[in-house]
Design an enzyme around this catalytic site. Structure first.
Site, PDB file in Angstrom:
ATOM      1  CG  ASP A   1       5.748  12.694  11.771  1.00 23.84           C
ATOM      2  OD1 ASP A   1       6.258  13.471  11.797  1.00 23.84           O
ATOM      3  OD2 ASP A   1       6.061  11.197  11.747  1.00 23.84           O
TER       4      ASP A   1
ATOM      5  N   GLY B   1       9.115   5.991   6.724  1.00 22.42           N
ATOM      6  CA  GLY B   1      10.435   6.041   6.918  1.00 22.42           C
ATOM      7  C   GLY B   1      10.199   4.551   8.494  1.00 22.42           C
ATOM      8  CD  GLN B   2       6.970   3.870  13.100  1.00 19.99           C
ATOM      9  OE1 GLN B   2       6.797   3.015  13.253  1.00 19.99           O
ATOM     10  NE2 GLN B   2       6.364   5.465  12.794  1.00 19.99           N
ATOM     11  N   GLY B   3       8.778   1.403   7.796  1.00 17.79           N
ATOM     12  CA  GLY B   3       8.973   0.061   7.063  1.00 17.79           C
ATOM     13  C   GLY B   3       8.089   0.012   5.652  1.00 17.79           C
TER      14      GLY B   3
ATOM     15  CG  LEU C   1      -2.080  -1.047   1.372  1.00 22.00           C
ATOM     16  CD1 LEU C   1      -2.583  -1.182   2.731  1.00 22.00           C
ATOM     17  CD2 LEU C   1      -2.674  -0.635   0.423  1.00 22.00           C
ATOM     18  N   GLY C   2       1.977   1.580   0.162  1.00 23.34           N
ATOM     19  CA  GLY C   2       3.245   1.956   0.676  1.00 23.34           C
ATOM     20  C   GLY C   2       4.359   2.138   1.811  1.00 23.34           C
ATOM     21  CD  GLN C   3       8.357   0.578  -0.019  1.00 20.67           C
ATOM     22  OE1 GLN C   3       8.825   0.976  -0.733  1.00 20.67           O
ATOM     23  NE2 GLN C   3       9.019  -0.771   0.280  1.00 20.67           N
TER      24      GLN C   3
ATOM     25  CE  LYS D   1       3.448   1.720   9.590  1.00 18.46           C
ATOM     26  NZ  LYS D   1       3.781   3.105  10.331  1.00 18.46           N
TER      27      LYS D   1
END
Ligand SMILES: Nc1ncnc2c1ncn2[C@@H]1O[C@H](COP(=O)(O)OP(=O)(O)OP(=O)(O)O)[C@@H](O)[C@H]1O
Length: 406
Positions: A253, A138-140, A134-136, A156
């Protein structure tokens, strides 16, 4: 009846046939040899019996071999299973499982998260197939999946590069598992027995707000009303985090790529890796902004000035209507836009203590009172909508008011 066996001494056949009785009897042998001892008289069926015995022995031997093979196979399986179990235990520890359980048991409030098996999540994501990404971030990497009970989830797969990432992961589980709010993404559970930890969230189908702000989607144009609604939803979720949860939680964040849109295009706040749960008297010490991108992102076409600085200058010069997208300026009432911009302006006060609280912001936004003319978001299928600058400022900046100390 038939001959009994050979004479014991010379392998000569016995002279006489067996009598009717099956059992022991003596016989003498040809050429004067004498049989020694008693012989057993056997029936004709004995041939068959012999064959059966041979067959039985062969079968037993075969079964024996099979048994040995099966036992070896089973043993290998047991050893392999034990190895896998040990590896899972090791992964669990390495991924901070003990620390997490400690935190969960010592933390206040109800913790509601399932501990998933690696197998369940492998099946759900089709072994983390590329098609499911689905997406990438900074955390994974985040994968779409379906659990055996039919729930659609986002899994995730964290990147654990160092201890701080492990803490972020544990942090997210501990905080999110206690939160239940309609505008905050729900954490279903987690998995620690894999090489890297996995988080399982409810699946939010319409992507991130970032995409709609920057890519001018025709499917869901961000009209003035929709932007105000989204702002109210996000402000409401932050107000909840800051005050309704047993211990205040600071997201730290907030950015449009961490705001997902559900099937009705309602905002869902996500990504709590860098969030903090802190006692109220410590908030001034610890509410520094985290995350990959700076909170006041500079705008490339603005000669290095940040979006916030540009907005503040425009407000000071009383030129806010100059920077509005004309179409949005037409859509929104003048007073609404002014109220909205003023909220954003107060949120950008350099002195964090002078900024309004999320409670005030939520109340003021709600007072804009658009609810009576807010149609369903899906009805907004208008073409050629341009991004509306001021709302972007509000959505991206003012929601962090309590959270950012520049
Ligand atoms: N619950 C979810 N449902 C649907 N898609 C999701 C969900 N969570 C994340 N995604 C998708 O996965 C992408 C990556 O999410 P992730 O939270 O890892 O990174 P990010 O927020 O974009 O970046 P960073 O972690 O660096 O802030 C998101 O941009 C979004 O498209």
């Amino acid at each position: 009846m038939r001959y009994i066996d050979e004479c014991a001494l010379k392998k000569h056949k016995c002279q006489q046939n067996c009598t009717n009785t099956i059992g022991n009897y003596s016989c003498s042998c040809y050429h004067g040899y004498k049989a020694v001892g008693n012989y057993t008289c056997i029936s004709d069926e004995d041939d068959v019996n012999k064959a059966s015995i041979v067959f039985a022995i062969a079968t037993c031997a075969g079964l024996g071999v099979l048994l040995v093979l099966a036992a070896t196979w089973w043993l290998c399986k047991v050893v392999k299973r034990r190895k896998i179990r040990k590896l899972k235990e090791k992964n669990f520890e390495r991924n901070g499982g003990l620390l997490l359980h400690q935190q969960v048991s010592s933390s206040e409030g109800h913790v509601d998260a399932t501990l998933f098996t690696s197998k369940a999540l492998e099946m759900a994501t089709d072994r983390y197939s590329k098609d499911r990404i689905l997406g990438q971030g900074g955390q994974g990497t985040v994968y779409k999946g379906m659990l055996t009970d039919g729930r659609i989830v986002a899994v995730k797969k964290s990147k654990i590069e160092d201890e701080s990432k492990k803490e972020q992961f544990i942090n997210e589980v501990v905080l999110l598992s206690k939160i239940n709010h309609r505008n905050i993404v729900k954490l279903h559970g987690y998995c620690l027995e894999t090489e890297v930890p996995l988080l399982v969230y409810e699946f939010i189908p319409n992507g991130t707000l970032y995409v709609y702000i920057h890519d001018h989607s025709e499917d869901f144009p961000l009209t003035w009303d929709i932007r105000v609604r989204l702002a109210i939803e996000i402000a409401g979720s932050l107000f909840y985090l800051h005050s309704a949860a047993s211990i205040p939680i600071f997201h730290r964040d907030i950015k449009s790529s961490n705001i997902l849109l559900d099937e009705k295009y309602r905002a869902k706040l996500a990504d709590f890796g860098t969030s903090k749960s802190i006692a109220i008297d410590q908030t001034h010490l610890t509410t520094r902004v985290q995350g990959l991108k700076p909170i006041l992102a500079p705008r490339a076409h603005d000669e290095g000035r940040s979006l916030a600085t540009h907005f503040i200058l425009t407000m000071k010069e009383n030129r806010i209507f100059d920077i509005l997208d004309p179409r949005i300026a037409k859509e929104g009432k003048r007073e609404e836009i002014t109220t909205f911009s003023n909220i954003a302006y107060r949120c950008l006060n350099l002195n964090g203590r002078k900024r309004p609280t999320m409670k005030q912001i939520t109340a003021e936004l709600e007072s804009i009172n658009l609810s009576n003319r807010l149609p369903n978001a899906e009805e907004y299928y208008v073409k050629d909508l341009k991004t509306y600058f001021i709302t972007r400022v509000c959505i991206q900046i003012y929601t962090r008011s309590q959270e950012c100390i520049p």
